[in-house]
Write a protein that holds these residues in place. Structure first.
Motif, PDB file in Angstrom:
ATOM      1  N   LYS A 209      88.595  73.452  77.506  1.00 48.97           N
ATOM      2  CA  LYS A 209      87.233  73.819  77.890  1.00 48.97           C
ATOM      3  C   LYS A 209      86.301  73.368  76.779  1.00 48.97           C
ATOM      4  N   ALA A 210      85.418  72.443  77.113  1.00 49.87           N
ATOM      5  CA  ALA A 210      84.517  71.872  76.116  1.00 49.87           C
ATOM      6  C   ALA A 210      83.218  72.669  76.039  1.00 49.87           C
ATOM      7  N   GLU A 211      82.876  73.094  74.837  1.00 50.48           N
ATOM      8  CA  GLU A 211      81.589  73.718  74.565  1.00 50.48           C
ATOM      9  C   GLU A 211      80.745  72.719  73.768  1.00 50.48           C
ATOM     10  N   LYS A 212      79.543  73.104  73.395  1.00 52.60           N
ATOM     11  CA  LYS A 212      78.655  72.172  72.705  1.00 52.60           C
ATOM     12  C   LYS A 212      79.195  71.732  71.346  1.00 52.60           C
ATOM     13  N   SER A 213      79.759  72.665  70.590  1.00 54.59           N
ATOM     14  CA  SER A 213      80.182  72.336  69.222  1.00 54.59           C
ATOM     15  C   SER A 213      81.672  72.549  68.968  1.00 54.59           C
ATOM     16  N   PHE A 214      82.427  72.892  70.005  1.00 50.60           N
ATOM     17  CA  PHE A 214      83.877  73.090  69.815  1.00 50.60           C
ATOM     18  C   PHE A 214      84.588  72.939  71.152  1.00 50.60           C
ATOM     19  N   VAL A 215      85.925  72.929  71.075  1.00 49.71           N
ATOM     20  CA  VAL A 215      86.755  72.818  72.272  1.00 49.71           C
ATOM     21  C   VAL A 215      87.808  73.921  72.256  1.00 49.71           C
ATOM     22  N   LYS A 216      87.966  74.581  73.388  1.00 55.83           N
ATOM     23  CA  LYS A 216      89.019  75.588  73.533  1.00 55.83           C
ATOM     24  C   LYS A 216      90.240  74.938  74.193  1.00 55.83           C
ATOM     25  N   ILE A 217      91.429  75.282  73.676  1.00 52.91           N
ATOM     26  CA  ILE A 217      92.675  74.798  74.281  1.00 52.91           C
ATOM     27  C   ILE A 217      93.501  75.998  74.726  1.00 52.91           C
ATOM     28  N   ASN A 218      93.853  76.016  75.980  1.00 54.86           N
ATOM     29  CA  ASN A 218      94.786  77.020  76.488  1.00 54.86           C
ATOM     30  C   ASN A 218      96.199  76.452  76.423  1.00 54.86           C
ATOM     31  N   ILE A 219      97.056  77.109  75.645  1.00 64.54           N
ATOM     32  CA  ILE A 219      98.400  76.605  75.361  1.00 64.54           C
ATOM     33  C   ILE A 219      99.444  77.540  75.937  1.00 64.54           C
ATOM     34  N   LEU A 220     100.474  76.937  76.525  1.00 58.87           N
ATOM     35  CA  LEU A 220     101.597  77.690  77.081  1.00 58.87           C
ATOM     36  C   LEU A 220     102.829  77.434  76.218  1.00 58.87           C
ATOM     37  N   ASP A 221     103.507  78.489  75.786  1.00 60.16           N
ATOM     38  CA  ASP A 221     104.768  78.356  75.058  1.00 60.16           C
ATOM     39  C   ASP A 221     105.867  78.078  76.086  1.00 60.16           C
ATOM     40  N   THR A 222     106.529  76.949  75.972  1.00 59.88           N
ATOM     41  CA  THR A 222     107.488  76.542  77.004  1.00 59.88           C
ATOM     42  C   THR A 222     108.763  77.383  76.999  1.00 59.88           C
ATOM     43  N   ARG A 223     108.975  78.194  75.972  1.00 59.23           N
ATOM     44  CA  ARG A 223     110.152  79.080  75.941  1.00 59.23           C
ATOM     45  C   ARG A 223     109.833  80.445  76.537  1.00 59.23           C
ATOM     46  N   THR A 224     108.706  81.022  76.121  1.00 61.60           N
ATOM     47  CA  THR A 224     108.383  82.403  76.502  1.00 61.60           C
ATOM     48  C   THR A 224     107.355  82.485  77.628  1.00 61.60           C
ATOM     49  N   ARG A 225     106.671  81.366  77.914  1.00 58.63           N
ATOM     50  CA  ARG A 225     105.566  81.299  78.879  1.00 58.63           C
ATOM     51  C   ARG A 225     104.342  82.110  78.429  1.00 58.63           C
ATOM     52  N   LYS A 226     104.330  82.490  77.162  1.00 54.68           N
ATOM     53  CA  LYS A 226     103.184  83.199  76.608  1.00 54.68           C
ATOM     54  C   LYS A 226     102.017  82.231  76.434  1.00 54.68           C
ATOM     55  N   LYS A 227     100.810  82.694  76.779  1.00 58.27           N
ATOM     56  CA  LYS A 227      99.618  81.855  76.672  1.00 58.27           C
ATOM     57  C   LYS A 227      98.799  82.242  75.449  1.00 58.27           C
ATOM     58  N   THR A 228      98.279  81.221  74.763  1.00 60.22           N
ATOM     59  CA  THR A 228      97.400  81.451  73.620  1.00 60.22           C
ATOM     60  C   THR A 228      96.173  80.553  73.743  1.00 60.22           C
ATOM     61  N   LEU A 229      95.113  80.943  73.052  1.00 61.91           N
ATOM     62  CA  LEU A 229      93.876  80.171  73.057  1.00 61.91           C
ATOM     63  C   LEU A 229      93.562  79.741  71.631  1.00 61.91           C
ATOM     64  N   LYS A 230      93.313  78.453  71.436  1.00 58.77           N
ATOM     65  CA  LYS A 230      92.957  77.956  70.110  1.00 58.77           C
ATOM     66  C   LYS A 230      91.644  77.168  70.210  1.00 58.77           C
ATOM     67  N   ILE A 231      90.896  77.158  69.116  1.00 55.66           N
ATOM     68  CA  ILE A 231      89.584  76.501  69.090  1.00 55.66           C
ATOM     69  C   ILE A 231      89.576  75.416  68.014  1.00 55.66           C
ATOM     70  N   PHE A 232      89.063  74.234  68.368  1.00 52.20           N
ATOM     71  CA  PHE A 232      88.987  73.104  67.440  1.00 52.20           C
ATOM     72  C   PHE A 232      87.609  72.443  67.521  1.00 52.20           C
ATOM     73  N   ASP A 233      87.264  71.722  66.448  1.00 51.80           N
ATOM     74  CA  ASP A 233      86.000  70.981  66.430  1.00 51.80           C
ATOM     75  C   ASP A 233      86.063  69.781  67.372  1.00 51.80           C
ATOM     76  N   LYS A 234      87.161  69.062  67.295  1.00 53.07           N
ATOM     77  CA  LYS A 234      87.360  67.880  68.132  1.00 53.07           C
ATOM     78  C   LYS A 234      88.791  67.844  68.654  1.00 53.07           C
ATOM     79  N   ILE A 235      88.962  67.187  69.778  1.00 50.36           N
ATOM     80  CA  ILE A 235      90.286  66.992  70.357  1.00 50.36           C
ATOM     81  C   ILE A 235      90.486  65.502  70.602  1.00 50.36           C
ATOM     82  N   PHE A 236      91.650  64.983  70.202  1.00 49.23           N
ATOM     83  CA  PHE A 236      92.041  63.617  70.525  1.00 49.23           C
ATOM     84  C   PHE A 236      93.260  63.698  71.438  1.00 49.23           C
ATOM     85  N   ILE A 237      93.156  63.152  72.634  1.00 48.86           N
ATOM     86  CA  ILE A 237      94.227  63.257  73.618  1.00 48.86           C
ATOM     87  C   ILE A 237      95.002  61.941  73.679  1.00 48.86           C
ATOM     88  N   ALA A 238      96.302  62.037  73.439  1.00 50.13           N
ATOM     89  CA  ALA A 238      97.186  60.873  73.538  1.00 50.13           C
ATOM     90  C   ALA A 238      98.487  61.317  74.194  1.00 50.13           C
TER      91      ALA A 238
END
Length: 465
Positions: A209-238
């Motif tokens: 989820k892109a905001e004006k000055s940061f990006v939120k990432i919703n992450i799923l743990d592939t072992r536990t299926r637990k979800k977490t939210l992390k915030i970064f200044d920039k995201i590079f997708i490869a």
């Protein structure tokens, strides 16, 4: 990899070279020591339904570089006519990548006019005798110097050579047990070791989820299926073309009809007219020769071919029965993996269903068989045809084969929906940069990895200034 080939056990060789797809009746698939783990088709957290083409996402560390053959050409200047940047803008990044990876090959001024070299080679790999014989015959032919529509050279590979490099064990078509073929995870590991990178092994990116000055990432743990939210200044997708498409579709950042560009492949047997001489056991089974040809009337595009001999691989695989095999015939048989540019290839439609399953549908190229026949006839009419027998209708067509695809979010000077600017940004999204083949405006017939790395380096350097 902890022992020399003369200490390898026959049953172990059979196990790591096992590949049921390598037959006359199936579409070949590159495996890693007999495993297909790099192809992610059945993952509960990222379902993918594949159509007629052999495409798939990958979640392996290092991506498809875990299963590649090291072929490393840059774009030709002819390919850059589709890009919104100049060749000069890519050159410093090609040079930077060259300095940080192993690169084997030979200086070849004529071939470098089409595919430039950006540094010195670390060495040169041994060629199987059939390939070295063919290359010498063509290079000594006076017709090569006056033909600007056909080029041939020893292959250029991201493979370690020299004293501490390739030992010519011949198993490379199944993977290198000594790690001499460059793989992307080597850079990941080195950056982690230097404290410059944190690698999250079990993190699956569900959406952004892109905001004006940061990006939120919703992450799923592939072992536990637990979800977490992390915030970064920039995201590079490869994440690879399909993985990147999935992330952006789940994030609602692109339209739910994505068109991948492909470089379609074809496999063509070649048969040496002359005898290459005594069977040479110790040599790689990677691509040995690169050849390119322009086919009349086909958009003035280069069609690329990689020529290999698998004699050393078969010698190793057959073990005790090798001495009784008809090597005089086997040594004359070569394989060309041919490639078309995306302008002459099929396409792939990617859509996301309600349950977030990605589905691919082939968009066939109606005249592709005619194109293939023309290309193969052109090879037969060239200097190559003087020294090998080529039968045009004996080819096998592989739509989207080789996993050379992308271009679904192409860079352009003035991006609209499902397009990006020259820094890989979708319209209106300033802090998410796509840096893999997804932003290629065109898929070349030659190799992709070197250009993916160079263009990613260009985008990151500019984005962080």
């Amino acid at each position: 990899g902890s022992s020399t080939p003369d200490k390898w056990k026959y049953k172990d060789i059979q196990r790591v070279t096992n590949n049921p797809s390598l037959s006359f009746f199936k579409k070949p698939q590159k495996l890693v020591f007999g495993s297909n783990y790099v192809y992610a088709l059945k993952r509960s957290f990222s379902k993918f339904i594949r159509g007629q083409q052999p495409i798939s996402p990958t979640f392996s560390k290092g991506g498809f570089s875990r299963a590649w053959g090291g072929a490393a050409l840059p774009l030709s200047k002819n390919d850059l006519k589709y890009w919104p940047i100049s060749y000069d803008e890519l050159i410093p990044h090609y040079r930077e990548i060259w300095k940080n990876v192993p690169m084997s090959g030979i200086n070849d001024r004529k071939y470098e006019e089409i595919y430039p070299r950006f540094g010195p080679y670390s060495g040169s790999l041994a060629l199987p005798r059939p390939c070295s014989t063919l290359l010498k015959l063509i290079q000594n032919d006076i017709g090569l110097s006056v033909n600007n529509n056909f080029h041939i050279s020893q292959s250029r590979l991201m493979v370690s050579s020299g004293i501490n490099g390739c030992i010519n064990c011949g198993i490379c078509i199944s993977g290198c047990p000594y790690g001499h073929i460059f793989q992307g995870d080597a850079i990941i590991d080195s950056l982690v070791k230097e404290g410059m990178l944190k690698y999250h092994k079990y993190a699956f990116v569900d959406n952004l989820k892109a905001e004006k000055s940061f990006v939120k990432i919703n992450i799923l743990d592939t072992r536990t299926r637990k979800k977490t939210l992390k915030i970064f200044d920039k995201i590079f997708i490869a994440a690879g073309a399909i993985g990147t498409s999935g992330i952006l579709l789940r994030s609602g950042l692109v339209e739910n009809k994505i068109t991948l560009l492909n470089s379609d492949k074809f496999i063509l047997p070649l048969f040496l007219k002359g005898n290459p001489g005594k069977h040479h056991k110790d040599s790689p089974s990677l691509s040995s020769l690169f050849t390119s040809i322009k086919t009349p009337g086909q958009h003035n595009s280069w069609i690329h071919g990689q020529v290999s001999s698998v004699s050393s691989f078969l010698d190793l695989k057959w073990g005790k029965i090798s001495p009784i095999m008809p090597w005089s015939l086997i040594n004359r048989t070569l394989i060309m993996l041919g490639s078309l540019p995306s302008s002459l290839s099929s396409k792939t439609l990617i859509t996301m269903q309600r349950d977030k399953t990605l589905k691919s549908t082939m968009i066939a190229k109606s005249d592709v068989n005619e194109t293939l026949i023309k290309a193969i006839v052109s090879f037969r009419s060239s200097i190559l045809g003087k020294y090998v027998l080529i039968f045009p209708k004996f080819h096998s067509y592989l739509p989207a084969g080789g996993h050379h695809y992308g271009g679904q979010f192409p860079m352009t000077s003035n991006p609209s929906a499902n397009q990006t600017d020259t820094l890989g940004r979708l319209k209106g999204v300033d802090n998410i940069h796509i840096i893999d083949s997804s932003v290629f405006p065109h898929i070349p017939s030659s190799t992709m990895v070197y250009t993916i790395m160079a263009n990613a380096h260009r985008i990151v350097i500019k984005a962080l200034k």
